[in-house]
Scaffold this motif. Structure first.
Motif, short mmCIF file in Angstrom:
data_model
loop_
_atom_site.label_atom_id
_atom_site.label_comp_id
_atom_site.label_asym_id
_atom_site.label_seq_id
_atom_site.Cartn_x
_atom_site.Cartn_y
_atom_site.Cartn_z
N SER A 136 0.80 -1.22 0.00
CA SER A 136 0.00 0.00 0.00
C SER A 136 0.84 1.27 0.00
O SER A 136 1.62 1.48 -0.90
CB SER A 136 -0.95 -0.07 1.19
OG SER A 136 -1.91 0.93 1.12
N HIS A 137 0.72 2.09 1.06
CA HIS A 137 1.40 3.39 1.05
C HIS A 137 2.90 3.27 1.34
O HIS A 137 3.62 4.26 1.26
CB HIS A 137 0.75 4.33 2.06
CG HIS A 137 0.94 3.89 3.49
ND1 HIS A 137 0.16 2.92 4.05
CD2 HIS A 137 1.82 4.27 4.44
CE1 HIS A 137 0.54 2.73 5.31
NE2 HIS A 137 1.56 3.54 5.58
N LYS A 153 -1.80 -8.89 1.69
CA LYS A 153 -3.07 -8.87 2.40
C LYS A 153 -3.84 -10.13 2.00
O LYS A 153 -3.74 -10.58 0.86
CB LYS A 153 -3.91 -7.64 2.00
CG LYS A 153 -3.22 -6.28 2.19
CD LYS A 153 -4.15 -5.13 1.75
CE LYS A 153 -3.47 -3.77 1.94
NZ LYS A 153 -4.34 -2.62 1.59
N ASP A 197 -3.15 6.08 -3.44
CA ASP A 197 -1.98 5.32 -2.99
C ASP A 197 -1.74 4.15 -3.93
O ASP A 197 -2.49 3.96 -4.90
CB ASP A 197 -2.12 4.89 -1.52
CG ASP A 197 -3.12 3.77 -1.31
OD1 ASP A 197 -4.01 3.60 -2.17
OD2 ASP A 197 -3.02 3.08 -0.29
N ASP A 256 -2.17 0.99 -3.93
CA ASP A 256 -3.21 -0.03 -4.20
C ASP A 256 -4.59 0.60 -4.33
O ASP A 256 -5.61 -0.11 -4.33
CB ASP A 256 -3.19 -1.16 -3.17
CG ASP A 256 -3.49 -0.69 -1.75
OD1 ASP A 256 -3.21 0.48 -1.44
OD2 ASP A 256 -4.02 -1.49 -0.95
N ASP A 286 -6.70 2.17 -2.64
CA ASP A 286 -7.81 2.13 -1.68
C ASP A 286 -7.89 3.44 -0.90
O ASP A 286 -8.79 3.63 -0.10
CB ASP A 286 -7.72 0.92 -0.73
CG ASP A 286 -6.42 0.83 0.02
OD1 ASP A 286 -5.48 1.57 -0.32
OD2 ASP A 286 -6.32 0.00 0.95
N ARG A 287 -6.95 4.36 -1.16
CA ARG A 287 -7.05 5.67 -0.52
C ARG A 287 -7.03 6.76 -1.56
O ARG A 287 -6.44 6.60 -2.62
CB ARG A 287 -5.88 5.87 0.42
CG ARG A 287 -5.87 4.83 1.51
CD ARG A 287 -5.18 5.37 2.70
NE ARG A 287 -4.13 4.48 3.13
CZ ARG A 287 -3.16 4.88 3.93
NH1 ARG A 287 -3.09 6.14 4.32
NH2 ARG A 287 -2.25 4.03 4.32
#
Ligand code: VG1
Ligand code: CO
Length: 564
Positions: free
Chosen positions: A122-123, A132, A282, A284, A286-287
């Motif tokens: 992710s970030h 995950k 980000d 992936d 998701d943000r």
């Protein structure tokens, strides 16, 4: 069918850490140790294989596999398929290995698989690796699954795999187009044909600037905003890149995190006033951090905005209970500003008239806590989830904000001001206290544990009224589902500082510090509100003998509409 299985013996299994806030993150070096990844994947495959027989049957023994473009992930996708195949699973692999976390979550639900493996840190910069694991409902693993995975991973003594070429030959990997699948979902939610008509009805099409930070977002953003909606956004850092943008001028790896500190170009474009909508994602996806016309909307506020305009996307179709009506949950992590709580009465009235009840829930940090409730949810770290899937979702937010802009003709700031005028505003900023010495984490823990004894004293002019460590009561069972999930320091006049340790790092410690304060007045320069809380918290630390201070507050590089 007898499979061509290779068996690798692991004489001494590595100790593998439990998944943290979201997956298991460690450095490239740690993941790169001989057979470490295989041991990790074997434990994961063993976990999936131990799912109840009816879940395995319903999911057709299939697992979705995909992730962000970071260094090594293309190879990890294949290796995941190899180990899953030997455990009797068929891998549904995203084309080019590229699936945003929300797209992977959607694919799990769409294909009704037994779960998913999402390869992303992710970030975190490209120097880290993360994995995950998601459940058959598309949501991130909850504690019982995390414990099962952890136990199995640490017991692996042999790894069984089917060589990738054999997997392909035997039909044990199947490719799917995550970009198209996800785009189709958003079309079904937002009605792109109607949006194209709304765009055509304007004198000029809305101007967008989208920053993909060289993560997975580029292809998704292109598909939706360019190919499907016919817009011509200014695309920043669009190309998925294994180095996620490489290193900065000081040799530090870039952070693919949509936070003010890491999106200078997008801030500049937004402040130019030439863009109606800007967004960054980000790695992936998701943000999101979005806004437009010179303003960035914080995620807590955007949740309130989305709740207000839920009718535009036929929200209720997801909540109808068998006998009619149903309950719509709006969740926020406890460290997130309570903008949605302020909307409570309006939402109860609005949805109540349609036969629904509304509940707001405060959860621990980590989207798994929100996802399991299957509704709307928001985290202060710029993740907003929707009830169509079970993850935070960056591109969904952009599409919804665009839909609202087209519908109202207002700017993001005007839309927020309308809400604040009604409800007042919760001011928010997030900082950190970090270091590499594990003794620092111990010291901070001891200091915060002892905070209740300091109630009644003043720090930098603010009286500490009370202190506690927050327990999460599960809304369904009423029982404590997560203990001591955030320190809460309540100072005078509603000044509240919360703190907790990050669970996504790969070394050292990082305590996140969150400052919030409600005010009826919404146009006060933010610094005037948050500086006293920062000072009080630092004075509290100093009084307790801690040598460091809180730093890196998110508002430092945040454009401020109401002056300094
Ligand atoms: C951070 C954020 C949290 C988010 C998590 C995973 O966790 O604060 O809100 O859910 O990252 O997001 P932590 O434990 O470092 O505070 V992602 O987009 O990095 O999967
Ligand atoms: Co992410």
């Amino acid at each position: 069918m007898s499979l061509p299985i290779e068996t690798l013996h692991i004489a001494k299994p590595y100790p593998i850490a439990k998944m943290g806030t979201s997956g298991m993150r460690a450095t490239q070096e740690a993941y790169g140790r001989p057979l470490f990844l295989e041991q990790f994947l074997q434990g994961l495959a063993d976990h999936f294989a131990a799912l109840p027989a009816e879940v395995l049957a319903a999911g057709g023994r299939r697992i979705v596999v995909g992730g962000d473009p970071r260094l090594g992930n293309r190879d990890r996708v294949r290796r995941a398929a190899e180990v899953l195949a030997a455990a009797g699973f068929r891998a549904l692999v995203a084309k080019d290995g590229l699936a945003s976390t929300p797209a992977a979550s959607h694919a799990i639900r769409h294909f009704k698989t037994c779960g998913g493996v999402i390869l992303t840190a992710s970030h975190n910069p490209f120097t880290d690796v993360g994995i995950k694991a998601n459940s058959p409902d598309g949501a991130p693993s909850l504690e019982d699954a995390i414990v099962s995975i952890h136990e199995k991973q640490n017991r692996v003594t042999q790894v069984r795999r089917v060589p990738y070429e054999e997997c392909v030959r035997l039909g044990l990997v199947e490719e799917f187009d995550a970009v198209k699948l996800y785009g189709d979902l958003l079309d079904s939610i937002f009605d792109f044909a109607a949006m194209r008509r709304a765009i055509a009805a304007r004198p000029t099409p809305p101007r967008l600037a989208l920053d993909s930070m060289h993560g997975a977002a580029g292809p998704f953003a292109r598909d939706i905003f360019i190919d499907r909606l016919g817009l011509s956004p200014h695309m920043l850092r669009e190309r998925p890149d294994e180095f996620l943008g490489g290193t900065d001028a000081h040799g530090h790896p870039m952070h693919p995190e949509p936070d003010f500190a890491f999106i200078p170009d997008l801030i500049r474009l937004n402040l130019s006033g030439e863009f109606d909508l800007v967004a960054a994602y980000d790695s992936d996806v998701d943000r999101r951090l979005d806004g437009g016309a010179g303003y960035f909307v914080e995620s807590a506020d955007e949740m309130a905005l989305f709740a207000k305009y839920g009718d535009l996307i036929g929200l209720e179709r997801l909540f109808a209970a068998p006998g009619g009506g149903g309950t719509i949950h709006f969740c926020r992590s406890t460290v997130t500003a309570g903008a949605i709580d302020l909307m409570g009465p309006w939402l109860s009235d609005h949805y109540g008239r349609k036969g629904y009840s509304v509940r707001t829930v405060e959860t621990p940090t980590g989207f798994k806590w929100i996802a399991e409730l299957g509704n709307w949810g928001v985290e202060e770290s710029n993740g907003i989830g929707n009830p169509w899937l079970r993850e935070k979702d960056g591109v969904f937010a952009t599409a919804f904000l665009l839909k609202i802009l087209l519908h109202t003709g207002k700017t993001p700031l005007e839309l927020m001001e309308e809400i604040w005028r009604e409800t007042g505003r919760v001011y928010f900023t997030r900082g950190e206290v970090s270091g590499s010495d594990p003794a620092g984490e111990k010291a901070l823990t001891a200091i915060l544990d002892a905070a209740p004894a300091k109630a009644g004293r003043s720090f930098a002019g603010l009286e500490l009224e009370s202190a506690e460590n927050w327990d999460y009561l599960h809304p369904a069972t009423g029982e404590v589902a997560a203990r001591k999930a955030a320190y809460v320091l309540r100072f005078a006049d509603g000044n509240t500082v919360k703190a907790r340790f990050s669970g996504t790092g790969s070394g050292g410690y990082l305590m996140r510090v969150y400052c919030t304060k409600f005010d009826r007045k919404w146009d006060i320069p933010k610094s005037r509100i948050v500086e006293p809380m920062k000072a009080a918290f630092d004075a509290f630390l100093a009084d307790s003998g801690f040598p460091g201070k809180s730093t890196n507050y998110t508002d430092a590089a945040q454009p401020e509409p109401y002056g300094k």
